[in-house]
Design a protein around this motif. Structure first.
Motif, PDB file in Angstrom:
ATOM      1  N   HIS A 162      -8.211  -6.963   0.162  1.00 51.84           N
ATOM      2  CA  HIS A 162      -7.851  -7.359  -1.374  1.00 51.84           C
ATOM      3  C   HIS A 162      -8.624  -8.814  -1.689  1.00 51.84           C
ATOM      4  O   HIS A 162      -9.107  -9.168  -2.469  1.00 51.84           O
ATOM      5  N   ASP A 163      -8.303  -9.634  -0.575  1.00 54.93           N
ATOM      6  CA  ASP A 163      -8.864 -10.823  -0.704  1.00 54.93           C
ATOM      7  C   ASP A 163     -10.420 -10.893  -0.948  1.00 54.93           C
ATOM      8  O   ASP A 163     -11.150 -11.680  -1.744  1.00 54.93           O
ATOM      9  N   GLU A 164     -10.905 -10.064  -0.197  1.00 56.33           N
ATOM     10  CA  GLU A 164     -12.660  -9.908  -0.021  1.00 56.33           C
ATOM     11  C   GLU A 164     -12.931  -9.384  -1.637  1.00 56.33           C
ATOM     12  O   GLU A 164     -13.951  -9.626  -2.113  1.00 56.33           O
ATOM     13  N   LEU A 165     -12.180  -8.261  -1.977  1.00 56.11           N
ATOM     14  CA  LEU A 165     -12.531  -7.805  -3.377  1.00 56.11           C
ATOM     15  C   LEU A 165     -12.409  -8.648  -4.562  1.00 56.11           C
ATOM     16  O   LEU A 165     -13.251  -8.685  -5.499  1.00 56.11           O
ATOM     17  N   ILE A 166     -11.058  -9.320  -4.466  1.00 53.60           N
ATOM     18  CA  ILE A 166     -11.118 -10.480  -5.608  1.00 53.60           C
ATOM     19  C   ILE A 166     -11.813 -11.374  -5.634  1.00 53.60           C
ATOM     20  O   ILE A 166     -12.610 -11.849  -6.517  1.00 53.60           O
ATOM     21  N   GLU A 167     -12.533 -11.816  -4.329  1.00 51.21           N
ATOM     22  CA  GLU A 167     -13.526 -12.980  -4.269  1.00 51.21           C
ATOM     23  C   GLU A 167     -14.888 -12.485  -4.878  1.00 51.21           C
ATOM     24  O   GLU A 167     -15.906 -13.073  -5.234  1.00 51.21           O
ATOM     25  N   LYS A 168     -15.013 -10.963  -4.778  1.00 45.69           N
ATOM     26  CA  LYS A 168     -16.279 -10.477  -5.319  1.00 45.69           C
ATOM     27  C   LYS A 168     -16.184 -10.122  -6.737  1.00 45.69           C
ATOM     28  O   LYS A 168     -16.984  -9.780  -7.280  1.00 45.69           O
ATOM     29  N   GLY A 169     -15.069 -10.670  -7.402  1.00 45.00           N
ATOM     30  CA  GLY A 169     -14.721 -10.498  -8.884  1.00 45.00           C
ATOM     31  C   GLY A 169     -14.269  -8.850  -9.287  1.00 45.00           C
ATOM     32  O   GLY A 169     -14.269  -8.808 -10.279  1.00 45.00           O
ATOM     33  N   GLN A 170     -13.878  -8.099  -8.177  1.00 44.93           N
ATOM     34  CA  GLN A 170     -13.139  -6.855  -8.586  1.00 44.93           C
ATOM     35  C   GLN A 170     -11.501  -7.128  -8.722  1.00 44.93           C
ATOM     36  O   GLN A 170     -11.078  -7.359  -7.790  1.00 44.93           O
ATOM     37  N   HIS A 171     -11.214  -6.666  -9.956  1.00 48.39           N
ATOM     38  CA  HIS A 171      -9.802  -6.834 -10.013  1.00 48.39           C
ATOM     39  C   HIS A 171      -9.168  -5.527  -9.860  1.00 48.39           C
ATOM     40  O   HIS A 171      -8.995  -4.430 -10.464  1.00 48.39           O
ATOM     41  N   VAL A 172      -8.400  -5.572  -8.498  1.00 47.39           N
ATOM     42  CA  VAL A 172      -7.664  -4.519  -8.107  1.00 47.39           C
ATOM     43  C   VAL A 172      -6.286  -5.003  -7.696  1.00 47.39           C
ATOM     44  O   VAL A 172      -6.278  -6.152  -7.309  1.00 47.39           O
ATOM     45  N   SER A 173      -5.166  -4.328  -7.647  1.00 48.96           N
ATOM     46  CA  SER A 173      -4.029  -4.730  -7.172  1.00 48.96           C
ATOM     47  C   SER A 173      -3.840  -4.693  -5.715  1.00 48.96           C
ATOM     48  O   SER A 173      -4.335  -3.771  -4.977  1.00 48.96           O
ATOM     49  N   TYR A 174      -3.278  -5.720  -4.973  1.00 53.01           N
ATOM     50  CA  TYR A 174      -2.825  -5.364  -3.806  1.00 53.01           C
ATOM     51  C   TYR A 174      -2.172  -4.102  -3.182  1.00 53.01           C
ATOM     52  O   TYR A 174      -2.707  -3.309  -2.313  1.00 53.01           O
ATOM     53  N   GLU A 175      -1.240  -3.298  -4.125  1.00 54.60           N
ATOM     54  CA  GLU A 175      -0.552  -2.271  -3.881  1.00 54.60           C
ATOM     55  C   GLU A 175      -1.705  -1.253  -3.802  1.00 54.60           C
ATOM     56  O   GLU A 175      -1.688  -0.294  -3.064  1.00 54.60           O
ATOM     57  N   ASP A 176      -2.840  -1.213  -4.726  1.00 55.49           N
ATOM     58  CA  ASP A 176      -3.605  -0.117  -4.719  1.00 55.49           C
ATOM     59  C   ASP A 176      -4.672  -0.190  -3.546  1.00 55.49           C
ATOM     60  O   ASP A 176      -4.860   0.898  -2.709  1.00 55.49           O
ATOM     61  N   VAL A 177      -4.966  -1.421  -2.792  1.00 55.72           N
ATOM     62  CA  VAL A 177      -5.701  -1.306  -1.703  1.00 55.72           C
ATOM     63  C   VAL A 177      -4.743  -0.990  -0.728  1.00 55.72           C
ATOM     64  O   VAL A 177      -5.245  -0.323   0.229  1.00 55.72           O
ATOM     65  N   LEU A 178      -3.533  -1.412  -0.496  1.00 62.82           N
ATOM     66  CA  LEU A 178      -2.752  -0.891   0.588  1.00 62.82           C
ATOM     67  C   LEU A 178      -2.692   0.647   0.625  1.00 62.82           C
ATOM     68  O   LEU A 178      -2.789   1.121   1.682  1.00 62.82           O
ATOM     69  N   GLN A 179      -2.613   1.082  -0.578  1.00 64.30           N
ATOM     70  CA  GLN A 179      -2.514   2.750  -0.786  1.00 64.30           C
ATOM     71  C   GLN A 179      -3.953   3.105   0.010  1.00 64.30           C
ATOM     72  O   GLN A 179      -3.802   4.084   0.676  1.00 64.30           O
ATOM     73  N   ASN A 180      -4.958   2.739  -0.433  1.00 64.57           N
ATOM     74  CA  ASN A 180      -6.330   3.100   0.131  1.00 64.57           C
ATOM     75  C   ASN A 180      -6.344   3.051   1.487  1.00 64.57           C
ATOM     76  O   ASN A 180      -6.931   3.949   2.243  1.00 64.57           O
ATOM     77  N   VAL A 181      -5.987   1.758   1.920  1.00 65.28           N
ATOM     78  CA  VAL A 181      -6.049   1.716   3.423  1.00 65.28           C
ATOM     79  C   VAL A 181      -5.340   2.664   4.060  1.00 65.28           C
ATOM     80  O   VAL A 181      -5.530   3.340   5.188  1.00 65.28           O
ATOM     81  N   GLN A 182      -3.933   3.044   3.770  1.00 64.49           N
ATOM     82  CA  GLN A 182      -3.191   3.922   4.394  1.00 64.49           C
ATOM     83  C   GLN A 182      -3.518   5.385   4.124  1.00 64.49           C
ATOM     84  O   GLN A 182      -3.653   6.097   5.212  1.00 64.49           O
ATOM     85  N   GLU A 183      -4.364   5.595   2.968  1.00 58.62           N
ATOM     86  CA  GLU A 183      -4.948   7.071   2.864  1.00 58.62           C
ATOM     87  C   GLU A 183      -5.772   7.563   3.838  1.00 58.62           C
ATOM     88  O   GLU A 183      -6.085   8.315   4.419  1.00 58.62           O
ATOM     89  N   ARG A 184      -6.678   6.270   3.787  1.00 62.13           N
ATOM     90  CA  ARG A 184      -7.993   6.342   4.804  1.00 62.13           C
ATOM     91  C   ARG A 184      -7.481   6.460   6.143  1.00 62.13           C
ATOM     92  O   ARG A 184      -8.074   7.170   7.178  1.00 62.13           O
ATOM     93  N   ASP A 185      -6.534   5.696   6.607  1.00 62.22           N
ATOM     94  CA  ASP A 185      -6.045   5.567   8.028  1.00 62.22           C
ATOM     95  C   ASP A 185      -5.811   7.291   8.402  1.00 62.22           C
ATOM     96  O   ASP A 185      -6.126   7.861   9.350  1.00 62.22           O
ATOM     97  N   TYR A 186      -4.844   7.929   7.368  1.00 62.82           N
ATOM     98  CA  TYR A 186      -4.592   9.027   7.761  1.00 62.82           C
ATOM     99  C   TYR A 186      -5.625  10.059   7.577  1.00 62.82           C
ATOM    100  O   TYR A 186      -5.940  11.074   8.687  1.00 62.82           O
ATOM    101  N   ILE A 187      -6.690  10.106   6.594  1.00 60.85           N
ATOM    102  CA  ILE A 187      -7.842  11.137   6.820  1.00 60.85           C
ATOM    103  C   ILE A 187      -8.651  10.906   8.038  1.00 60.85           C
ATOM    104  O   ILE A 187      -9.161  11.866   8.688  1.00 60.85           O
ATOM    105  N   ASP A 188      -9.010   9.556   8.424  1.00 62.14           N
ATOM    106  CA  ASP A 188      -9.856   9.254   9.509  1.00 62.14           C
ATOM    107  C   ASP A 188      -9.285   9.912  10.789  1.00 62.14           C
ATOM    108  O   ASP A 188     -10.016  10.165  11.553  1.00 62.14           O
ATOM    109  N   THR A 189      -7.860   9.773  10.907  1.00 62.13           N
ATOM    110  CA  THR A 189      -7.139  10.050  12.290  1.00 62.13           C
ATOM    111  C   THR A 189      -7.192  11.579  12.170  1.00 62.13           C
ATOM    112  O   THR A 189      -6.607  12.056  13.293  1.00 62.13           O
ATOM    113  N   HIS A 190      -6.896  12.383  10.945  1.00 63.13           N
ATOM    114  CA  HIS A 190      -6.484  13.703  11.081  1.00 63.13           C
ATOM    115  C   HIS A 190      -7.713  14.593  10.859  1.00 63.13           C
ATOM    116  O   HIS A 190      -7.436  15.979  10.729  1.00 63.13           O
ATOM    117  N   ARG A 191      -8.927  14.165  10.630  1.00 59.94           N
ATOM    118  CA  ARG A 191      -9.951  15.240  10.026  1.00 59.94           C
ATOM    119  C   ARG A 191     -10.204  15.856  11.438  1.00 59.94           C
ATOM    120  O   ARG A 191     -10.212  15.494  12.681  1.00 59.94           O
TER     121      ARG A 191
END
Ligand code: DC
Length: 228
Positions: A162-191
């Motif tokens: 989230h800090d990285e994206l904000i620094e790059k000027g991309q406006h996203v919420s912390y909750e969206d980033v957390l959700q993305n991290v958790q979804e990717r964890d799931y898919i990356d470990t279950h494919r």
């Protein structure tokens, strides 16, 4: 000094690329960000309307794979190599949250993985390479001399991204980033093809409470103790 291959795997936003870049710079090695290659194919699929939140034209993408030519080009101002697709610099385009949302779907496709793994192995054939990703120590370089498996809590990782994206000027919420991290964890470990797993001979590093410098020093110590 013998050149070695360093494979760094782990969940998203565990600081793999930060560590890989530090090591490559210090040792004079080539750094390869394998995730950038999966992101590039995802960006290509988005441009060609082959993927969206609820759609994937897998066969269409597989047919078009030969049209995708990827290469990395070192940027001395940044100190690392940027991703090019068909000779166009796409380094910024592949780092958006839209690409992050879709990339796991693309990374599940075996034909995509086969094409990218072949290129990654070619890049590492002379050793002196640090590559980070999800399957580097297990599939790409099973004989790598040093394998690291990085972990950190989902909260720590989402905050970093989230800090990285904000620094790059991309406006996203912390909750969206957390959700993305958790979804990717799931898919990356279950494919089915090359899921993210710790190689049996990998060293696990949980960096939730380590600074970048502490982590770098710890790994460098290991390298000089065991491999040089
Ligand atoms: O490291 P990253 O977050 O930029 O990687 C983007 C995605 O690509 C990640 O969600 C999983 C996938 N990936 C993969 O499947 N295998 C790799 N070696 C590297 C990345």
């Amino acid at each position: 000094m013998n050149n070695i291959t360093i494979a760094i795997d782990g969940f998203s936003s565990t600081g793999k690329s930060t560590l890989a870049k530090q090591l490559a710079k210090h040792l004079g090695y080539v750094y390869v960000d394998s995730g950038a290659m999966y992101r590039a194919v995802t960006y290509f699929a988005m441009q060609n309307k082959l993927v969206s939140e609820n759609y994937l034209d897998k066969e269409g993408l597989i047919k078009k794979l030969p049209e995708i030519k990827l290469h990395f080009q070192f940027n001395p101002d940044l100190g690392f190599a940027e991703m090019y697709m068909n000779d166009v610099n796409i380094e910024n385009e592949i780092r958006t949250i839209e690409v992050s949302r879709l990339v796991s779907k693309i990374a599940e496709i075996s034909e995509v993985r086969a094409k990218l793994v072949e290129q990654q192995q070619a890049m590492g054939k002379n050793k002196a390479v640090v590559m980070d990703g999800r399957d580097i120590g297990t599939v790409v370089f099973p004989d790598a001399e040093l394998k690291l498996f990085m972990t950190a809590s989902a909260h720590t990782r989402a905050k970093r991204r989230h800090d990285e994206l904000i620094e790059k000027g991309q406006h996203v919420s912390y909750e969206d980033v957390l959700q993305n991290v958790q979804e990717r964890d799931y898919i990356d470990t279950h494919r089915d093809d090359s899921p993210l797993v710790k190689a049996h001979d990998a060293i696990e590093i949980d960096n939730s409470t380590l600074t970048k410098k502490e982590q770098f020093d710890l790994v460098l110590d290991l390298i000089y103790k065991f491999y040089y």
